[in-house]
Design a protein around this motif. Structure first.
Motif, short mmCIF file in Angstrom:
data_model
loop_
_atom_site.label_atom_id
_atom_site.label_comp_id
_atom_site.label_asym_id
_atom_site.label_seq_id
_atom_site.Cartn_x
_atom_site.Cartn_y
_atom_site.Cartn_z
N SER A 6 0.85 -1.18 0.00
CA SER A 6 0.00 0.00 0.00
C SER A 6 0.88 1.22 0.00
O SER A 6 1.89 1.28 0.69
N ASP A 7 0.50 2.18 -0.79
CA ASP A 7 1.22 3.45 -0.80
C ASP A 7 0.71 4.23 0.40
O ASP A 7 -0.46 4.56 0.49
N GLN A 8 1.59 4.54 1.36
CA GLN A 8 1.18 5.20 2.58
C GLN A 8 0.51 6.55 2.32
O GLN A 8 -0.41 6.93 3.02
N ALA A 9 0.96 7.25 1.33
CA ALA A 9 0.42 8.58 1.07
C ALA A 9 -1.02 8.51 0.56
O ALA A 9 -1.87 9.27 0.98
N SER A 10 -1.31 7.60 -0.35
CA SER A 10 -2.63 7.56 -0.95
C SER A 10 -3.47 6.37 -0.48
O SER A 10 -4.66 6.32 -0.74
N GLY A 11 -2.86 5.40 0.19
CA GLY A 11 -3.58 4.21 0.61
C GLY A 11 -3.89 3.29 -0.57
O GLY A 11 -4.64 2.36 -0.45
N ARG A 12 -3.31 3.54 -1.71
CA ARG A 12 -3.58 2.78 -2.93
C ARG A 12 -2.59 1.63 -3.09
O ARG A 12 -1.41 1.77 -2.82
N ASP A 13 -3.09 0.51 -3.55
CA ASP A 13 -2.28 -0.66 -3.87
C ASP A 13 -1.34 -0.29 -5.02
O ASP A 13 -1.78 0.26 -6.02
N ARG A 14 -0.05 -0.57 -4.90
CA ARG A 14 0.93 -0.17 -5.91
C ARG A 14 1.53 -1.37 -6.65
O ARG A 14 2.66 -1.31 -7.11
N THR A 15 0.77 -2.47 -6.78
CA THR A 15 1.27 -3.63 -7.52
C THR A 15 1.14 -3.36 -9.01
O THR A 15 0.16 -2.79 -9.48
N LEU A 16 2.16 -3.76 -9.75
CA LEU A 16 2.22 -3.50 -11.19
C LEU A 16 2.69 -4.75 -11.92
O LEU A 16 3.70 -5.35 -11.55
N GLY A 37 8.14 3.55 -6.83
CA GLY A 37 7.30 3.07 -5.74
C GLY A 37 6.37 1.91 -6.03
O GLY A 37 5.54 1.56 -5.21
N PHE A 38 6.50 1.29 -7.19
CA PHE A 38 5.64 0.15 -7.52
C PHE A 38 6.29 -1.16 -7.10
O PHE A 38 7.51 -1.29 -7.11
N SER A 39 5.47 -2.13 -6.76
CA SER A 39 5.92 -3.50 -6.54
C SER A 39 5.69 -4.21 -7.87
O SER A 39 4.55 -4.47 -8.26
N VAL A 40 6.78 -4.50 -8.59
CA VAL A 40 6.70 -4.94 -9.98
C VAL A 40 6.81 -6.45 -10.13
O VAL A 40 7.66 -7.09 -9.52
N GLU A 41 5.94 -6.98 -10.98
CA GLU A 41 5.98 -8.38 -11.41
C GLU A 41 6.06 -8.33 -12.93
O GLU A 41 5.41 -7.50 -13.57
N ILE A 42 6.88 -9.21 -13.53
CA ILE A 42 7.04 -9.17 -14.99
C ILE A 42 6.62 -10.51 -15.61
O ILE A 42 6.68 -11.55 -14.96
N ALA A 43 6.21 -10.42 -16.87
CA ALA A 43 5.86 -11.61 -17.65
C ALA A 43 6.27 -11.34 -19.09
O ALA A 43 6.22 -10.20 -19.55
N GLU A 44 6.67 -12.41 -19.80
CA GLU A 44 7.13 -12.25 -21.18
C GLU A 44 6.14 -12.79 -22.21
O GLU A 44 6.35 -12.60 -23.41
N THR A 45 5.07 -13.44 -21.77
CA THR A 45 4.09 -14.01 -22.71
C THR A 45 2.68 -13.72 -22.23
O THR A 45 2.45 -13.38 -21.06
N ALA A 59 -2.93 -3.91 -9.26
CA ALA A 59 -3.68 -2.65 -9.35
C ALA A 59 -3.38 -1.93 -10.66
O ALA A 59 -4.19 -1.15 -11.15
N TYR A 60 -2.19 -2.19 -11.22
CA TYR A 60 -1.75 -1.54 -12.45
C TYR A 60 -1.15 -2.58 -13.39
O TYR A 60 -0.61 -3.58 -12.94
N ALA A 61 -1.22 -2.28 -14.69
CA ALA A 61 -0.59 -3.16 -15.67
C ALA A 61 -0.12 -2.36 -16.88
O ALA A 61 -0.77 -1.38 -17.27
#
Length: 185
Positions: A6-16, A37-45, A59-61
């Motif tokens: 969670s982003d402390q400033a906005s309370g928003r989930d920052r997963t990408l 500030g994002f928690s990043v996960e990557i995929a190639e396919t 939360a983001y892609a």
């Protein structure tokens, strides 16, 4: 697996989730988004992307349109079904209006042409829904967009000049001259 941050400033989930088959670009963009500030996960396919969305929808892609195993819009569609509030953008080197409209209908919030830099991607991801992100500093020229479209149709026609010319409604020799030139800036 993505950890929910969670982003402390906005309370928003920052997963990408970033899905792209260009490994160097994927790595650079992943690092740049982590530094923002994002928690990043990557995929190639597409398959990896859809699998990650099914396990834990981010939360983001950021998804490339054309991947080796299919269309990146499949990832956007899966994300929109799993998490309707997610903000997703589509990246592509072959921009056209039809695919942009389709991406938006499937749940993407923006559509950026490659090469997009990390600032453009970040601004598109965090832009307020009512406020449009500022235009890119160096957008593709109209000549470049036209050239990209012609190249895409040429590739989809199996590099057949006659078929491409027929589909683009242009003379074959005119198309051959365009294909022989370098890409405009």
């Amino acid at each position: 697996m993505i950890e929910q941050n969670s982003d402390q400033a906005s309370g928003r989930d920052r997963t990408l989730l970033i899905v792209d088959d260009d490994k160097p670009f994927l790595t650079r963009l992943g690092r740049a988004m982590e530094s923002r500030g994002f928690s990043v996960e990557i995929a190639e396919t597409v398959a990896e992307g859809v699998d990650r969305v099914a396990k834990l929808p981010p939360a983001y892609a950021v998804v490339d349109m054309r991947l080796e195993d299919g269309n990146g819009l499949d990832v956007i569609e899966a994300l929109h079904k799993a998490r309707p509030d997610a903000r997703a953008i589509v990246l592509t080197g072959y921009g056209n209006i039809a695919t942009a409209v389709n991406a938006i209908k499937l749940g993407a919030v923006d559509y950026l042409a490659k090469p997009a830099d990390a600032d453009d991607v970040y601004n598109a991801l965090v832009a307020d829904g009512d406020i449009k992100a500022p235009p890119p500093e160096n957008p593709m020229s109209a000549d470049r967009v036209r050239w990209e479209h012609i190249q895409r149709v040429y590739e989809l026609c199996g590099r057949n000049v006659s078929e491409t010319a027929r589909r683009l409604n242009m003379h074959r020799r005119t198309l051959q001259r365009i294909l022989a030139k370098r890409a405009p800036r």
